[in-house]
Design an enzyme around this catalytic site. Structure first.
Site, short mmCIF file in Angstrom:
data_model
loop_
_atom_site.label_atom_id
_atom_site.label_comp_id
_atom_site.label_asym_id
_atom_site.label_seq_id
_atom_site.Cartn_x
_atom_site.Cartn_y
_atom_site.Cartn_z
N GLU A 118 0.75 -1.15 0.26
CA GLU A 118 0.14 -0.03 -0.04
C GLU A 118 0.92 1.30 -0.04
OE1 GLU A 118 -3.77 0.21 2.31
OE2 GLU A 118 -3.82 -1.82 2.14
C1 LIG Z 1 1.16 -9.92 0.85
C2 LIG Z 1 0.85 -9.02 -0.16
C3 LIG Z 1 -0.45 -8.43 -0.41
C4 LIG Z 1 -0.93 -7.45 -1.25
N1 LIG Z 1 -2.34 -7.17 -1.48
C5 LIG Z 1 -2.31 -6.41 -2.66
C6 LIG Z 1 -3.95 -6.07 -2.84
O1 LIG Z 1 -4.90 -6.62 -2.33
N2 LIG Z 1 -4.08 -5.20 -3.81
C7 LIG Z 1 -3.34 -4.76 -4.70
O2 LIG Z 1 -3.52 -4.06 -5.74
N3 LIG Z 1 -1.91 -4.80 -4.31
C8 LIG Z 1 -1.50 -5.79 -3.38
N4 LIG Z 1 -0.03 -5.91 -2.99
C9 LIG Z 1 0.83 -5.28 -3.87
C10 LIG Z 1 1.62 -4.27 -2.87
O3 LIG Z 1 0.80 -3.14 -2.73
C11 LIG Z 1 3.15 -3.82 -3.79
O4 LIG Z 1 3.92 -5.02 -3.62
C12 LIG Z 1 3.52 -2.58 -3.48
O5 LIG Z 1 2.72 -1.45 -4.00
C13 LIG Z 1 5.04 -2.48 -4.18
O6 LIG Z 1 4.89 -2.98 -5.55
P1 LIG Z 1 6.05 -4.00 -6.02
O7 LIG Z 1 5.93 -5.16 -5.14
O8 LIG Z 1 6.01 -4.14 -7.38
O9 LIG Z 1 7.66 -3.22 -5.74
P2 LIG Z 1 8.13 -2.18 -6.78
O10 LIG Z 1 7.34 -1.09 -7.29
O11 LIG Z 1 9.21 -3.06 -7.61
O12 LIG Z 1 9.29 -1.55 -5.57
C14 LIG Z 1 10.46 -2.39 -5.17
C15 LIG Z 1 10.89 -1.43 -4.01
O13 LIG Z 1 11.66 -0.30 -4.75
C16 LIG Z 1 11.59 0.85 -3.96
N5 LIG Z 1 11.08 1.82 -4.79
C17 LIG Z 1 10.10 1.84 -5.77
N6 LIG Z 1 9.84 3.12 -6.26
C18 LIG Z 1 10.67 3.78 -5.57
C19 LIG Z 1 10.97 5.29 -5.59
N7 LIG Z 1 10.25 6.04 -6.63
N8 LIG Z 1 11.85 5.82 -5.10
C20 LIG Z 1 12.62 5.00 -4.07
N9 LIG Z 1 12.55 3.90 -3.88
C21 LIG Z 1 11.36 3.18 -4.72
C22 LIG Z 1 10.84 0.68 -2.67
O14 LIG Z 1 11.81 0.25 -1.74
C23 LIG Z 1 10.30 -0.82 -3.05
O15 LIG Z 1 9.88 -1.60 -1.86
C24 LIG Z 1 -0.02 -6.78 -2.14
C25 LIG Z 1 1.66 -7.14 -1.97
C26 LIG Z 1 1.61 -8.18 -0.96
C27 LIG Z 1 3.14 -8.72 -0.81
#
Ligand SMILES: Cc1cc2nc3c(=O)[nH]c(=O)nc-3n(C[C@H](O)[C@H](O)[C@H](O)COP(=O)(O)OP(=O)(O)OC[C@H]3O[C@@H](n4cnc5c(N)ncnc54)[C@H](O)[C@@H]3O)c2cc1C
Length: 597
Positions: A417
């Site tokens: 989130e």
């Molecule tokens: C158990 C679980 C439940 C979830 N439930 C839902 C759900 O119900 N609905 C839904 O829509 N999503 C859900 N999600 C998705 C969750 O919201 C995303 O994992 C989250 O938004 C991060 O996206 P990503 O995993 O693709 O990480 P990425 O966007 O690839 O980011 C990886 C890391 O890069 C860094 N990063 C990214 N962008 C930047 C920036 N601009 N500046 C600096 N650092 C940065 C951060 O440290 C981040 O942790 C869930 C995820 C999990 C693991």
């Protein structure tokens, strides 16, 4: 200028344009957080410490009584984790108790609780089982939220009653392989059918909580914008019985929150009636971000519950486990951990209550406060759990105690989130927008002093006022006078540093994440301190907090001392830091030293 730089500038311009359209819809009341960036303390949003109305207090207490009895008897967090499933009788029981529609209005089958009341309930669940609280949040905080906020009267009548009663469950599907933190990059396509009666959806979503058990999903997909080449995101109500809905992986195997069903899914030529569009066509990103704003309040409540559990466990162990002929609690290094945990837990609760009350009292723009709450409480909980783990020593590592599960469960909080890094940038950039605009206008007026003298005069007065006047923090108790004065001075100093950073970096500040992080850190500490001051003041006035040998009051005092120091430090590091070395080292390590600053 290099091609990369031109591309970056164009992309940034587009992002700024999109953000402007999304986030700054019109004149709104000044909230606490934006006020802090302007050097003002908008006391009315924080003091007096928010309280539920007597009727709500009674209803919430009654609900908590029933909930506790139910959870004591039926909730087994260890079994939920082991079996990677929340048993149906637990879901049904929560539905019977009204938990799955708690903030929905009575007319659609909800309980009509305020956000503050709901947070008290979520704190209780979050303190016991993170899988269960995340399941409830995915259904209630984000799953049905778009319907509650943006649904038409007809949509609400049709969809909400079975959802608020828990006969049906909901999910919220935004994340995709290419759209994680970059939520605007949704690739799922929704093109109108030839007769215009449907939209045909194609694409993939991943990490979506509750999908395998949900009957209704809010799905974000790209739709064409009439008259334009670009597409925009629109929210759709989708049911899994629609042809073309594919559950690719119903329960992705994962480290923590193992009881929740997190799925990978796809839509293959799936026809969705146009009546299922939620909110205005093309405004799905606004819908999604507003929904997530709400979700972040309950993050605060659930993490507070978990922190309270940790504190209780840590105290139990520190008072009983003996080494070197002394209980662990007799060692100063353990005392330090316990004291800091108590201070953070107190602040987490205060910040959650104040933030939830902003929503209840109708502040329209609370996105900064909810982002601050999410970052602050998730980072605090991580520290609290880690310290509890350390106090338990080797025993924490074994599965007969809840700590390894709590540690696994809590890790996702800093990512989901809105990753905390992204939110810190967001807090700083949205926060400095107000003072940035004022300074820009002042500068523009100075170029035409005769035509704009009145505006210049007013803006100048406002800036000078913020620079020289220490905001007053209205505390009733004389005991808090020193803390309140120190807080006021810090707000003034913070504003001076914000202005300095704006002068120094100008537009470049959009790319200076290390600077942004410090500004966000200081702002979060200030918001947390304001909430703690307000809570402590209310406790002194009402004679609460004196019980438990004044535990509450010393936790509040300790938090305020530490928070002021952390704020000073974040601001000092704006001038004394290793940023250039950090960036240079990272660039070398990343093997692309020509990219970056
Ligand atoms: C158990 C679980 C439940 C979830 N439930 C839902 C759900 O119900 N609905 C839904 O829509 N999503 C859900 N999600 C998705 C969750 O919201 C995303 O994992 C989250 O938004 C991060 O996206 P990503 O995993 O693709 O990480 P990425 O966007 O690839 O980011 C990886 C890391 O890069 C860094 N990063 C990214 N962008 C930047 C920036 N601009 N500046 C600096 N650092 C940065 C951060 O440290 C981040 O942790 C869930 C995820 C999990 C693991």
């Amino acid at each position: 200028m290099t091609g990369t730089k031109v591309k970056l500038d164009a992309r940034r311009e587009k992002q700024v344009r999109e953000a402007e359209e999304l986030l700054f819809a019109g004149p709104q009341k000044l909230g606490v957080a934006k006020g802090l960036f302007l050097g003002r303390f908008v006391a009315d949003w924080v003091t007096p410490y928010p309280k539920l109305s007597p009727e709500q207090e009674k209803a919430v207490n009654q609900s908590l009584l029933e909930l506790r009895a139910f959870l004591d008897e039926h909730l087994d967090p260890a079994a939920i984790d082991r079996q990677a499933d929340i048993p149906r009788h637990v879901i049904d029981g929560l539905a019977r108790l009204g938990v799955l529609g708690m903030t929905a209005p009575l007319e659609v089958g909800g309980r009509g609780f305020s956000q503050m009341g709901y947070c008290r309930v979520m704190e209780e669940i979050g303190g016991r089982c993170a899988s269960t609280s995340v399941f409830v949040n995915a259904h209630h905080s984000i799953g049905i939220r778009a319907l509650l906020l943006f649904g038409s009267a007809e949509q609400k009548r049709r969809w909400l009653p079975p959802l608020t009663r828990g006969e049906q469950l909901a999910a919220f599907a935004l994340t995709e392989p290419q759209a994680g933190s970059d939520a605007a990059n949704v690739q799922t396509q929704a093109r109108p059918s030839a007769d215009g009666s449907h939209y045909i959806l194609n694409g993939e979503k991943r990490y979506i909580t509750n999908t395998a058990i949900a009957q209704v999903l809010t799905v974000m997909a790209r739709t064409p914008v009439p008259g334009k080449k670009e597409t925009a995101i629109t929210a759709f109500l989708v049911t899994p019985d629609m042809e073309g809905f594919q559950l690719l992986e119903p329960r992705m195997e994962k480290m923590g929150l193992r009881g929740t069903a997190t799925a990978r899914l796809a839509f293959r030529d799936m026809a969705v009636p146009k009546e299922n569009i939620l909110g205005p066509l093309g405004k799905g990103l606004k819908v999604a971000l507003t929904v997530l704003d709400f979700g972040r309040t309950t993050f605060g409540a659930c993490t507070t519950g978990a922190a309270k559990t940790c504190l209780r466990l840590a105290v139990q162990y520190a008072n009983t486990r003996k080494q070197f002929d002394r209980t662990l609690g007799e060692f100063e290094l353990i005392k330090k951990k316990i004291a800091r945990m108590a201070a953070y837990t107190y602040a987490m609760e205060a910040l959650t209550t104040v933030t939830a009350s902003l929503i209840d009292r109708g502040l329209e723009d609370y996105m900064l406060e909810t982002a601050m709450l999410k970052v602050f409480t998730t980072e605090a909980l991580w520290e609290v759990i880690n310290e509890t783990f350390q106090i338990y020593g080797g025993s924490a590592y074994f599965t007969d105690l809840p700590l390894e599960r709590m540690l696994r469960d809590a890790r996702i909080n800093q990512i989901a989130e809105g990753a905390n890094e992204v939110l810190k940038s967001f807090i700083a950039l949205v926060g400095i927008r107000g003072p940035g605009q004022q300074l820009q206008e002042l500068q523009d007026s100075l170029r035409h002093p005769w035509g704009e003298w009145r505006k210049m005069w007013l803006l100048g007065l406002d800036r000078v006022d913020a620079a020289v006047r220490t905001p007053v923090v209205p505390v009733k108790s004389p005991q808090l006078g020193r803390h309140a004065q120190r807080f006021g001075r810090l707000v003034r100093k913070f504003n001076l540093e914000v202005n300095r950073a704006l002068f120094r970096y100008r537009e470049e500040i959009l790319d200076c994440q290390l600077v942004q992080e410090r500004l966000a850190q200081a702002a979060m500490e200030l918001f947390a301190s304001a909430s703690v001051l307000s809570r402590w003041d209310a406790e002194i006035s009402s004679g609460q907090g004196a019980h438990k040998n004044g535990t509450s009051q010393s936790a509040a005092d300790l938090f305020l001392r530490g928070s002021a120091r952390r704020t000073e430090q974040a601001l000092a590091e704006l001038h004394d830091n290793d940023d250039a070395a950090v960036v240079a080292t990272a660039n070398r390590v990343l093997g692309e030293s020509e990219i970056g600053r």
